[in-house]
Design an enzyme around this catalytic site. Structure first.
Site, PDB file in Angstrom:
ATOM      1  N   GLU A 189      -5.602  -8.348  -1.316  1.00 31.38           N
ATOM      2  CA  GLU A 189      -6.380  -8.131  -0.040  1.00 31.38           C
ATOM      3  C   GLU A 189      -7.693  -7.670  -0.282  1.00 31.38           C
ATOM      4  O   GLU A 189      -7.823  -6.957  -1.160  1.00 31.38           O
ATOM      5  CB  GLU A 189      -5.506  -7.020   0.773  1.00 31.38           C
ATOM      6  CG  GLU A 189      -4.286  -7.275   1.528  1.00 31.38           C
ATOM      7  CD  GLU A 189      -3.877  -6.201   2.447  1.00 31.38           C
ATOM      8  OE1 GLU A 189      -4.478  -5.307   3.116  1.00 31.38           O
ATOM      9  OE2 GLU A 189      -2.615  -5.948   2.531  1.00 31.38           O
TER      10      GLU A 189
ATOM     11  N   GLU B 236       0.777  -1.056  -0.001  1.00 28.81           N
ATOM     12  CA  GLU B 236       0.004  -0.096   0.058  1.00 28.81           C
ATOM     13  C   GLU B 236       0.791   1.369   0.054  1.00 28.81           C
ATOM     14  O   GLU B 236       0.692   2.369   0.890  1.00 28.81           O
ATOM     15  CB  GLU B 236      -0.931  -0.056   1.057  1.00 28.81           C
ATOM     16  CG  GLU B 236      -2.006  -1.034   1.333  1.00 28.81           C
ATOM     17  CD  GLU B 236      -3.024  -1.036   2.285  1.00 28.81           C
ATOM     18  OE1 GLU B 236      -4.168  -1.731   2.000  1.00 28.81           O
ATOM     19  OE2 GLU B 236      -2.790  -0.614   3.222  1.00 28.81           O
TER      20      GLU B 236
HETATM   21  C1  BG6 Z   1      -4.493  -3.044   4.930  1.00 26.16           C
HETATM   22  C2  BG6 Z   1      -3.083  -3.422   5.415  1.00 26.16           C
HETATM   23  O1  BG6 Z   1      -4.519  -1.537   4.859  1.00 26.16           O
HETATM   24  O2  BG6 Z   1      -5.590  -3.522   5.523  1.00 26.16           O
HETATM   25  C3  BG6 Z   1      -2.859  -4.489   6.344  1.00 26.16           C
HETATM   26  O3  BG6 Z   1      -2.226  -3.542   4.128  1.00 26.16           O
HETATM   27  C4  BG6 Z   1      -4.403  -4.405   7.297  1.00 26.16           C
HETATM   28  O4  BG6 Z   1      -1.779  -4.690   6.840  1.00 26.16           O
HETATM   29  C5  BG6 Z   1      -5.481  -4.399   6.247  1.00 26.16           C
HETATM   30  O5  BG6 Z   1      -4.319  -5.413   8.530  1.00 26.16           O
HETATM   31  C6  BG6 Z   1      -6.916  -4.516   7.017  1.00 26.16           C
HETATM   32  O6  BG6 Z   1      -6.894  -3.449   7.939  1.00 26.16           O
HETATM   33  P1  BG6 Z   1      -7.051  -3.250   9.530  1.00 26.16           P
HETATM   34  O7  BG6 Z   1      -6.961  -2.171  10.099  1.00 26.16           O
HETATM   35  O8  BG6 Z   1      -8.453  -3.963   9.664  1.00 26.16           O
HETATM   36  O9  BG6 Z   1      -5.916  -4.287  10.119  1.00 26.16           O
END
Ligand code: BG6
Length: 472
Positions: free
Chosen positions: A363, A171
């Site tokens: 993701e 990201e």
């Molecule tokens: C993304 C990141 O922003 O979202 C991850 O690459 C992160 O590291 C994921 O865990 C989900 O966000 P969060 O804050 O719910 O863990």
């Protein structure tokens, strides 16, 4: 009937700092995450504190074999994980790597290989060595480029025969919003000048391009990708001013992909710099380095947002790093992240139309509170909400495939419960596998298969054929 290409990769994604624990074992140095017990909510601590769940996380450092075997049981053909920079270079500025750290990832790769799982490795995922943050103010310092390239080169040399898919920075566009998390910049964000922030961005982009070059030289069949947050921006109303705001918010994100794919800064980005009075220090060598472009673009997708030109309505909601004005037509997760499956198809089409390089969704998922229950003597979670979320998103991926978008694969975020990046909680669970560890640090670390575990296994086995059209 399935619409997914035969070689489509199915799997899950994690990051070292959110799963490994063992923060002080194997010669590892401190990373910024070891000093962030509250995620991005508060300033980091000076020393690690016991409340920081990441210090032990879900103990993947010791349980990796068991966990990867469970991924294999679901049928994963790809596993995205990151390498903790501070395991390899504990402070970040050493000349020689830490052999014990390198050996750990050899073992992880052995397990992937044993199960026929393709590794997808993130070189830097929000876990820069703390020393580089504290002593150099992170990526504001040009010297980090060489340190990062040295680190990446060590990884390519060591693992290049086994790892073909690489992501340079997780990201990378998050640095606009979270300079410590994504840029290891120790200066508090409200004190950070535009000049320093954009210079740090430039350094990361050059480092990414140089690492891409080294990867291509070291590993002839390497596939190197950049990784960005995708979050399409819709105009809040049909007012052309709102549409322009939405376009500009999209462009602020596109800039990172544009540089990675096209090898130079786009005009609208230069305009932003001019208007902010920023004069980047860019050498001729930097310009040449940026020409080393990526083979694919990968991204996270959790939500879309709205934009408006009306100052009275510019009230930001919750969201993945960026957030935005909430969309009145959408519902949200328990953490306020709005749920928009069609936004994933929208983003896939936007990116494909713009860059014409393969895309990888690395993701996507739903953070939710889960309740462990007993069914037929087995502990499990009946997570129909997660199944619905994932079904609807994956269905839209299938739609994008039919739109002609070239997609390499899909790795759902937090395929096993892990510590949240933004809130540092374990109760914000994303996994198909429940981990018995709680926000207060209690729990046995035992793993349990959730209902979604079987559901995802079926999706993979049927190559997407078991996905259902969302209810009208
Ligand atoms: C993304 C990141 O922003 O979202 C991850 O690459 C992160 O590291 C994921 O865990 C989900 O966000 P969060 O804050 O719910 O863990």
């Amino acid at each position: 009937m399935t619409t997914f290409p035969n070689d489509f990769l199915w799997g899950g994604a994690t990051a070292a700092n959110q799963i490994e624990g063992a923060y002080d074992q194997g010669g590892k140095g401190l990373s910024i995450q070891d000093l962030m017990p509250n995620g991005i909510k508060t300033r980091p601590t000076d020393e690690p504190v016991p409340e920081n769940l990441k210090l032990e996380a879900i103990d993947f450092y010791h349980r990796y074999a068991e966990d990867i075997a469970m991924f294999a049981e679901m049928g994963f053909t790809v596993f995205r994980f990151s390498i903790a920079w501070s395991r390899i270079f504990p402070n970040g500025d050493e000349q020689e790597p830490n052999e014990e750290g390198l050996a750990f990832y050899d073992r992880v790769l052995d397990e992937c290989e044993k199960h026929g799982i393709t590794p997808l490795v993130t070189i830097s995922h929000y876990e820069t060595p703390a020393h580089l943050a504290r002593e150099y103010d992170g990526w504001t310092d040009r010297r980090l480029i060489d340190m990062y390239v040295r680190y990446a080169s060590v990884l390519f040399e060591r693992y290049g025969k086994r790892v073909k898919h690489w992501l340079t920075f997780n990201e990378i566009n998050a640095i606009m919003h979270e300079p410590l998390l994504a840029g290891a910049i120790w200066t508090p964000k409200d004190e950070l000048s535009d000049q320093a922030r954009y210079q740090a961005i430039h350094h990361e982009l050059v480092a990414s391009a140089r690492a891409t070059k080294v990867a291509h030289e070291t590993i002839p069949d390497a596939m190197v990708g950049c990784m960005v947050i995708a979050g399409p921006n819709y105009p809040l109303t049909p007012d052309p001013s709102d549409a322009m705001k939405a376009l500009q918010a999209d462009q602020a994100n596109f800039a990172f992909g544009d540089v990675h794919v096209r090898g130079e800064y786009p005009g609208y980005f230069k305009r932003t710099l001019r208007e902010k009075g920023v004069e980047l220090e860019i050498t001729d060598q930097d310009r040449a380095d940026l020409r080393n472009t990526v083979d694919f673009v990968s991204f996270s997708y959790y939500m879309s947002a709205c934009e408006t030109a009306d100052p009275a309505k510019q009230i930001k909601g919750e969201g993945n790093i960026m957030g935005g004005v909430p969309n009145p037509t959408l519902e949200a997760s328990e953490w306020g992240w709005q749920i928009d499956p069609q936004g994933l198809r929208y983003a896939l089409n936007q990116f494909w139309d713009r860059w014409q390089v393969p895309l990888f969704i690395v993701e996507n998922g739903l953070g939710a509170r889960d309740e462990l229950v007993e069914v037929d003597g087995q502990k499990t979670v009946i997570d129909d909400y997660r199944i619905d979320y994932m079904n609807d998103h994956l269905y839209q991926v299938g739609e994008a495939v039919q739109d002609g978008v070239e997609i390499l694969g899909y790795t759902s975020w937090g395929c096993i419960d892990l510590v949240s990046a933004s809130t540092a909680q374990l109760s914000k669970r994303y996994g198909f596998i429940y981990v018995d560890r709680n926000d207060d640090g209690s729990g046995t670390q035992e793993r349990f298969r959730k209902k979604s575990f079987d559901w995802y296994r079926e999706v993979i086995a049927s190559h997407g054929g078991s996905l259902t059209a969302p209810e009208a």
